[in-house]
Design an enzyme around this catalytic site. Sequence first.
Site, PDB file in Angstrom:
ATOM      1  N   GLY A  46       0.840  -1.190   0.000  1.00  0.00           N
ATOM      2  CA  GLY A  46       0.000   0.000   0.000  1.00  0.00           C
ATOM      3  C   GLY A  46       0.874   1.238   0.000  1.00  0.00           C
ATOM      4  O   GLY A  46       2.022   1.199   0.457  1.00  0.00           O
ATOM      5  N   GLN A  51       3.141   9.893   1.270  1.00  0.00           N
ATOM      6  CA  GLN A  51       4.420   9.179   1.367  1.00  0.00           C
ATOM      7  C   GLN A  51       5.375   9.515   0.217  1.00  0.00           C
ATOM      8  O   GLN A  51       6.561   9.216   0.293  1.00  0.00           O
ATOM      9  CB  GLN A  51       4.191   7.662   1.412  1.00  0.00           C
ATOM     10  CG  GLN A  51       3.519   7.216   2.699  1.00  0.00           C
ATOM     11  CD  GLN A  51       3.371   5.707   2.730  1.00  0.00           C
ATOM     12  OE1 GLN A  51       2.424   5.172   2.177  1.00  0.00           O
ATOM     13  NE2 GLN A  51       4.306   5.024   3.355  1.00  0.00           N
ATOM     14  N   CYS A  88       5.762  -0.215   7.693  1.00  0.00           N
ATOM     15  CA  CYS A  88       5.440   0.966   6.896  1.00  0.00           C
ATOM     16  C   CYS A  88       6.645   1.324   6.033  1.00  0.00           C
ATOM     17  O   CYS A  88       7.771   1.352   6.541  1.00  0.00           O
ATOM     18  CB  CYS A  88       5.101   2.131   7.821  1.00  0.00           C
ATOM     19  SG  CYS A  88       4.750   3.672   6.935  1.00  0.00           S
ATOM     20  N   LEU A  89       6.413   1.615   4.760  1.00  0.00           N
ATOM     21  CA  LEU A  89       7.521   1.992   3.868  1.00  0.00           C
ATOM     22  C   LEU A  89       8.198   3.281   4.346  1.00  0.00           C
ATOM     23  O   LEU A  89       9.349   3.527   4.011  1.00  0.00           O
ATOM     24  CB  LEU A  89       7.011   2.180   2.434  1.00  0.00           C
ATOM     25  CG  LEU A  89       6.518   0.911   1.724  1.00  0.00           C
ATOM     26  CD1 LEU A  89       5.913   1.272   0.373  1.00  0.00           C
ATOM     27  CD2 LEU A  89       7.636  -0.107   1.565  1.00  0.00           C
ATOM     28  N   HIS A 130      -4.287   1.513   7.492  1.00  0.00           N
ATOM     29  CA  HIS A 130      -2.933   2.070   7.594  1.00  0.00           C
ATOM     30  C   HIS A 130      -2.768   3.243   6.615  1.00  0.00           C
ATOM     31  O   HIS A 130      -2.258   4.300   6.993  1.00  0.00           O
ATOM     32  CB  HIS A 130      -1.919   0.945   7.294  1.00  0.00           C
ATOM     33  CG  HIS A 130      -0.499   1.399   7.305  1.00  0.00           C
ATOM     34  ND1 HIS A 130       0.374   1.073   8.330  1.00  0.00           N
ATOM     35  CD2 HIS A 130       0.214   2.151   6.427  1.00  0.00           C
ATOM     36  CE1 HIS A 130       1.559   1.616   8.059  1.00  0.00           C
ATOM     37  NE2 HIS A 130       1.483   2.272   6.911  1.00  0.00           N
ATOM     38  N   GLU A 131      -3.212   3.047   5.373  1.00  0.00           N
ATOM     39  CA  GLU A 131      -3.057   4.111   4.369  1.00  0.00           C
ATOM     40  C   GLU A 131      -3.931   5.311   4.721  1.00  0.00           C
ATOM     41  O   GLU A 131      -3.542   6.460   4.507  1.00  0.00           O
ATOM     42  CB  GLU A 131      -3.390   3.594   2.968  1.00  0.00           C
ATOM     43  CG  GLU A 131      -2.512   2.431   2.484  1.00  0.00           C
ATOM     44  CD  GLU A 131      -1.040   2.608   2.742  1.00  0.00           C
ATOM     45  OE1 GLU A 131      -0.540   3.750   2.683  1.00  0.00           O
ATOM     46  OE2 GLU A 131      -0.367   1.592   3.018  1.00  0.00           O
ATOM     47  N   HIS A 134      -2.271   7.605   7.053  1.00  0.00           N
ATOM     48  CA  HIS A 134      -1.323   8.508   6.384  1.00  0.00           C
ATOM     49  C   HIS A 134      -2.032   9.772   5.888  1.00  0.00           C
ATOM     50  O   HIS A 134      -1.466  10.860   5.934  1.00  0.00           O
ATOM     51  CB  HIS A 134      -0.670   7.820   5.182  1.00  0.00           C
ATOM     52  CG  HIS A 134       0.487   6.928   5.543  1.00  0.00           C
ATOM     53  ND1 HIS A 134       1.591   7.382   6.223  1.00  0.00           N
ATOM     54  CD2 HIS A 134       0.721   5.612   5.298  1.00  0.00           C
ATOM     55  CE1 HIS A 134       2.452   6.384   6.381  1.00  0.00           C
ATOM     56  NE2 HIS A 134       1.942   5.289   5.835  1.00  0.00           N
TER      57      HIS A 134
HETATM   58 ZN    ZN Z   1       2.770   3.463   5.938  1.00  0.00          ZN
END
Ligand code: ZN
Length: 168
Positions: A46, A51, A88-89, A130-131, A134
């Site tokens: 995702g 991000q 998380c990226l 999660h997204e 953000h």
């Molecule tokens: Zn994330």
Amino acid sequence: MALFPIRTFGDPVLRTVAESVDEITSALVRLVDDMFETMYDAPGVGLAAPQIGISKRVFVADVGEGPFVMVNPEIVERSGEWEYDEGCLSVPGKFWEIERPAFIRVRGLDLDGRDIEIEGDELTGRVIQHEMDHLDGMLLLERLPRRVRKEALRELREEALGLRVADG
Ligand code: ZN
């Protein structure tokens, strides 16, 4: 298509509440293409627009069941509980057991500007939640119990400091 660098912990864009999308433009469609490319390259399941430094309410995801995108998503239903080792990226290499609702239903727009609803449990539900965090300027750290969060933040700050020292 283009790859974007993924913003990481400490970048103010990750703490900013993203703006709603007023209009689905060709620029937005291109942005979504780039987001998918960036997500698959990472690789991740995702990615939210903040991000990659774009403070707009858009995310893309693919948990292995096909890609989907949502614009201006809103949660309309949630239920259950599910604990999952979440990463998380934007906080690379870190994972924490986080409990969130297991099932989620969200409403938003697709890239044709049509109203859509997406629902998912377990991993799909987790990625959507999660997204969406953000988009509200929230990282997974804020979902941790206070003591765990304090320890995680200390670790991340020390690592950031270490990196700066190493860079000179
Ligand atoms: Zn994330």
